[in-house]
Design a protein around this motif. Structure first.
Motif, PDB file in Angstrom:
ATOM      1  N   LEU A  21       0.971  -0.901  -0.171  1.00 41.67           N
ATOM      2  CA  LEU A  21       0.059  -0.054  -0.197  1.00 41.67           C
ATOM      3  C   LEU A  21       0.923   0.787  -0.130  1.00 41.67           C
ATOM      4  O   LEU A  21       1.656   1.346   0.682  1.00 41.67           O
ATOM      5  N   ALA A  22       1.215   2.166  -1.027  1.00 42.24           N
ATOM      6  CA  ALA A  22       1.485   2.981  -1.017  1.00 42.24           C
ATOM      7  C   ALA A  22       1.315   3.433   0.341  1.00 42.24           C
ATOM      8  O   ALA A  22       0.005   4.337   0.381  1.00 42.24           O
ATOM      9  N   SER A  23       2.466   4.926   1.187  1.00 43.81           N
ATOM     10  CA  SER A  23       1.484   6.143   2.182  1.00 43.81           C
ATOM     11  C   SER A  23       1.418   7.228   1.914  1.00 43.81           C
ATOM     12  O   SER A  23       1.448   7.467   1.025  1.00 43.81           O
ATOM     13  N   ALA A  24       0.738   6.927   2.638  1.00 43.64           N
ATOM     14  CA  ALA A  24      -0.449   8.699   2.231  1.00 43.64           C
ATOM     15  C   ALA A  24       0.394  10.020   1.929  1.00 43.64           C
ATOM     16  O   ALA A  24       0.317  10.502   1.182  1.00 43.64           O
ATOM     17  N   ASN A  25       1.912   9.481   1.938  1.00 43.61           N
ATOM     18  CA  ASN A  25       3.035  10.352   2.030  1.00 43.61           C
ATOM     19  C   ASN A  25       3.857  10.395   0.934  1.00 43.61           C
ATOM     20  O   ASN A  25       4.628  11.494   0.058  1.00 43.61           O
ATOM     21  N   LEU A  26       3.122   9.519   0.012  1.00 40.56           N
ATOM     22  CA  LEU A  26       3.611   8.652  -1.333  1.00 40.56           C
ATOM     23  C   LEU A  26       2.774   9.637  -2.721  1.00 40.56           C
ATOM     24  O   LEU A  26       1.942   8.940  -2.796  1.00 40.56           O
ATOM     25  N   LEU A  27       3.694  10.447  -3.241  1.00 39.71           N
ATOM     26  CA  LEU A  27       2.780  11.541  -4.027  1.00 39.71           C
ATOM     27  C   LEU A  27       3.518  11.452  -5.015  1.00 39.71           C
ATOM     28  O   LEU A  27       2.823  11.891  -6.364  1.00 39.71           O
ATOM     29  N   GLU A  28       4.405  10.745  -5.334  1.00 43.59           N
ATOM     30  CA  GLU A  28       4.340  10.281  -6.781  1.00 43.59           C
ATOM     31  C   GLU A  28       3.255  10.297  -7.939  1.00 43.59           C
ATOM     32  O   GLU A  28       2.954   8.424  -7.724  1.00 43.59           O
ATOM     33  N   SER A  29       3.171  10.143  -8.663  1.00 42.05           N
ATOM     34  CA  SER A  29       2.096   9.758  -9.452  1.00 42.05           C
ATOM     35  C   SER A  29       2.027   8.173 -10.043  1.00 42.05           C
ATOM     36  O   SER A  29       0.602   7.748 -10.350  1.00 42.05           O
ATOM     37  N   SER A  30       3.122   7.555 -10.565  1.00 45.16           N
ATOM     38  CA  SER A  30       2.583   6.333 -10.532  1.00 45.16           C
ATOM     39  C   SER A  30       2.123   5.335  -9.632  1.00 45.16           C
ATOM     40  O   SER A  30       1.499   4.784  -9.975  1.00 45.16           O
ATOM     41  N   PHE A  31       1.949   5.409  -8.860  1.00 45.13           N
ATOM     42  CA  PHE A  31       1.733   4.820  -7.577  1.00 45.13           C
ATOM     43  C   PHE A  31       1.707   5.724  -6.457  1.00 45.13           C
ATOM     44  O   PHE A  31       0.831   4.742  -5.055  1.00 45.13           O
ATOM     45  N   LYS A  32       0.409   6.873  -6.256  1.00 45.69           N
ATOM     46  CA  LYS A  32      -0.387   7.636  -5.344  1.00 45.69           C
ATOM     47  C   LYS A  32      -1.409   7.066  -4.773  1.00 45.69           C
ATOM     48  O   LYS A  32      -1.667   7.063  -5.860  1.00 45.69           O
ATOM     49  N   ARG A  33      -1.484   6.730  -3.287  1.00 43.07           N
ATOM     50  CA  ARG A  33      -2.710   6.597  -3.473  1.00 43.07           C
ATOM     51  C   ARG A  33      -3.071   4.289  -3.917  1.00 43.07           C
ATOM     52  O   ARG A  33      -4.047   4.139  -3.962  1.00 43.07           O
ATOM     53  N   THR A  34      -2.238   3.935  -4.419  1.00 41.96           N
ATOM     54  CA  THR A  34      -1.968   2.712  -5.035  1.00 41.96           C
ATOM     55  C   THR A  34      -2.028   1.658  -4.136  1.00 41.96           C
ATOM     56  O   THR A  34      -1.655   1.353  -2.944  1.00 41.96           O
ATOM     57  N   VAL A  35      -2.870   0.603  -4.471  1.00 37.25           N
ATOM     58  CA  VAL A  35      -3.110  -0.809  -3.206  1.00 37.25           C
ATOM     59  C   VAL A  35      -2.342  -2.444  -4.723  1.00 37.25           C
ATOM     60  O   VAL A  35      -2.897  -2.201  -5.817  1.00 37.25           O
ATOM     61  N   LEU A  36      -1.237  -2.623  -4.503  1.00 38.79           N
ATOM     62  CA  LEU A  36      -0.549  -3.863  -5.216  1.00 38.79           C
ATOM     63  C   LEU A  36      -0.586  -4.793  -5.009  1.00 38.79           C
ATOM     64  O   LEU A  36      -0.913  -5.061  -3.060  1.00 38.79           O
ATOM     65  N   LEU A  37      -0.655  -5.805  -5.221  1.00 42.66           N
ATOM     66  CA  LEU A  37      -0.718  -7.022  -4.809  1.00 42.66           C
ATOM     67  C   LEU A  37       1.179  -7.624  -4.937  1.00 42.66           C
ATOM     68  O   LEU A  37       1.569  -7.589  -6.720  1.00 42.66           O
ATOM     69  N   MET A  38       1.519  -7.956  -4.317  1.00 43.24           N
ATOM     70  CA  MET A  38       3.201  -8.632  -4.113  1.00 43.24           C
ATOM     71  C   MET A  38       2.979 -10.306  -5.098  1.00 43.24           C
ATOM     72  O   MET A  38       2.197 -11.016  -4.698  1.00 43.24           O
ATOM     73  N   CYS A  39       3.711 -10.530  -6.436  1.00 40.52           N
ATOM     74  CA  CYS A  39       3.378 -11.841  -7.138  1.00 40.52           C
ATOM     75  C   CYS A  39       4.944 -12.215  -6.674  1.00 40.52           C
ATOM     76  O   CYS A  39       5.170 -13.545  -6.963  1.00 40.52           O
ATOM     77  N   GLU A  40       6.195 -12.078  -6.641  1.00 38.86           N
ATOM     78  CA  GLU A  40       6.887 -12.073  -6.163  1.00 38.86           C
ATOM     79  C   GLU A  40       7.418 -11.217  -5.207  1.00 38.86           C
ATOM     80  O   GLU A  40       7.837 -10.071  -5.874  1.00 38.86           O
ATOM     81  N   HIS A  41       8.304 -11.825  -4.044  1.00 37.21           N
ATOM     82  CA  HIS A  41       9.618 -10.938  -3.627  1.00 37.21           C
ATOM     83  C   HIS A  41      10.841 -11.979  -3.107  1.00 37.21           C
ATOM     84  O   HIS A  41      10.253 -12.711  -1.997  1.00 37.21           O
ATOM     85  N   ASN A  42      11.602 -11.451  -3.465  1.00 35.14           N
ATOM     86  CA  ASN A  42      12.966 -12.251  -2.791  1.00 35.14           C
ATOM     87  C   ASN A  42      14.311 -10.853  -3.132  1.00 35.14           C
ATOM     88  O   ASN A  42      14.127 -10.388  -3.385  1.00 35.14           O
ATOM     89  N   GLU A  43      15.468 -11.975  -3.086  1.00 34.44           N
ATOM     90  CA  GLU A  43      16.726 -11.382  -3.358  1.00 34.44           C
ATOM     91  C   GLU A  43      17.064 -10.289  -3.671  1.00 34.44           C
ATOM     92  O   GLU A  43      17.642 -10.257  -3.981  1.00 34.44           O
ATOM     93  N   LYS A  44      15.895 -11.147  -5.748  1.00 32.70           N
ATOM     94  CA  LYS A  44      16.646 -11.094  -6.783  1.00 32.70           C
ATOM     95  C   LYS A  44      15.692  -9.179  -6.828  1.00 32.70           C
ATOM     96  O   LYS A  44      15.890  -8.445  -7.535  1.00 32.70           O
ATOM     97  N   GLY A  45      14.543  -9.578  -6.182  1.00 30.77           N
ATOM     98  CA  GLY A  45      13.278  -8.266  -6.599  1.00 30.77           C
ATOM     99  C   GLY A  45      11.987  -8.418  -6.552  1.00 30.77           C
ATOM    100  O   GLY A  45      12.254  -9.209  -5.346  1.00 30.77           O
ATOM    101  N   SER A  46      11.441  -7.301  -6.957  1.00 27.72           N
ATOM    102  CA  SER A  46      10.112  -7.854  -6.793  1.00 27.72           C
ATOM    103  C   SER A  46       8.960  -7.590  -7.906  1.00 27.72           C
ATOM    104  O   SER A  46       9.579  -6.135  -8.643  1.00 27.72           O
ATOM    105  N   LEU A  47       7.993  -7.979  -7.429  1.00 29.54           N
ATOM    106  CA  LEU A  47       7.113  -7.545  -8.413  1.00 29.54           C
ATOM    107  C   LEU A  47       5.871  -7.566  -8.347  1.00 29.54           C
ATOM    108  O   LEU A  47       5.445  -9.100  -7.418  1.00 29.54           O
ATOM    109  N   GLY A  48       4.490  -6.764  -8.630  1.00 34.88           N
ATOM    110  CA  GLY A  48       3.598  -6.745  -8.579  1.00 34.88           C
ATOM    111  C   GLY A  48       2.739  -6.476  -9.303  1.00 34.88           C
ATOM    112  O   GLY A  48       2.856  -5.306  -9.724  1.00 34.88           O
ATOM    113  N   PHE A  49       1.385  -6.180  -8.971  1.00 33.68           N
ATOM    114  CA  PHE A  49       0.202  -4.993 -10.062  1.00 33.68           C
ATOM    115  C   PHE A  49      -0.497  -4.261  -9.367  1.00 33.68           C
ATOM    116  O   PHE A  49      -1.053  -4.264  -8.582  1.00 33.68           O
TER     117      PHE A  49
END
Length: 187
Positions: A15-43
């Motif tokens: 969940l984007a925090s209330a102070n994340l104002l970057e337009s691509s992610f402002k107030r977004t809800v993402l589902l994490m589908c991959e998260h490991n030592e190489k990186g993360s991916l979600g929608f």
């Protein structure tokens, strides 16, 4: 607040925090589908686009559901979440009864023959992705929270309220954050 990054894993909400104002992610809800030592991916779940799947993706001409902006990475790629891993080969289970990907031709056949319903799937253009260490640095800056995901939320059409409801579900001090105005300077 607890160390939110330690709670992050595939199948969790980001969940984007209330102070994340970057337009691509402002107030977004993402589902994490991959998260490991190489990186993360979600929608991103709460960014429906203004056009339908049938208008944008070949082989899905009868699907009147909205296409979703999955994230700012590789926006020329199509991804899907669905509830029928029992029918679609090569699907990865993210949560009990919720799957990511699989054979696109098989999916097209299942939808076009009515074996699978459009309400059992979400299509995304692009995805949100982070390299190793990048997302952890964003957590350290206070840009994100985590929350539990549910299959019902993934297929919900309550896009406008999804962020505030998801943040509020964390309880405690997050209930105040969930009610924060989007542009506090205009109040």
């Amino acid at each position: 607040m607890v160390n939110e990054f330690e709670n992050l894993k595939a199948g969790k909400l980001l969940l984007a925090s209330a102070n994340l104002l970057e337009s691509s992610f402002k107030r977004t809800v993402l589902l994490m589908c991959e998260h490991n030592e190489k990186g993360s991916l979600g929608f991103i779940l709460n960014r429906p686009m203004e056009f339908k799947v049938c208008e944008a993706i070949a082989g899905f001409e009868d699907i009147e559901e909205l296409l979703h902006m999955g994230g700012p990475v590789q926006v020329d790629t199509v991804h899907f979440l669905h509830s029928r891993g029992d029918l679609i080969e090569d699907s990865l289970e993210i949560l009990p009864g919720l799957f990511w990907g699989g054979d696109k031709n098989e999916l097209s056949y299942l939808l076009n023959t009515g074996i699978m319903m459009p309400s059992e799937i979400r299509f995304f253009l692009g995805y949100a992705g982070w390299t190793a260490g990048q997302l952890e640095a964003e957590f350290d800056e206070g840009s994100w929270y985590t929350a539990d995901a549910s299959k019902e939320l993934i297929f919900s059409d309550a896009y406008e309220r999804m962020w505030s409801r998801s943040v509020r579900s964390k309880g405690g001090e997050y209930q105040i954050v969930a009610n924060a105005p989007e542009l506090p300077g205009l109040n």
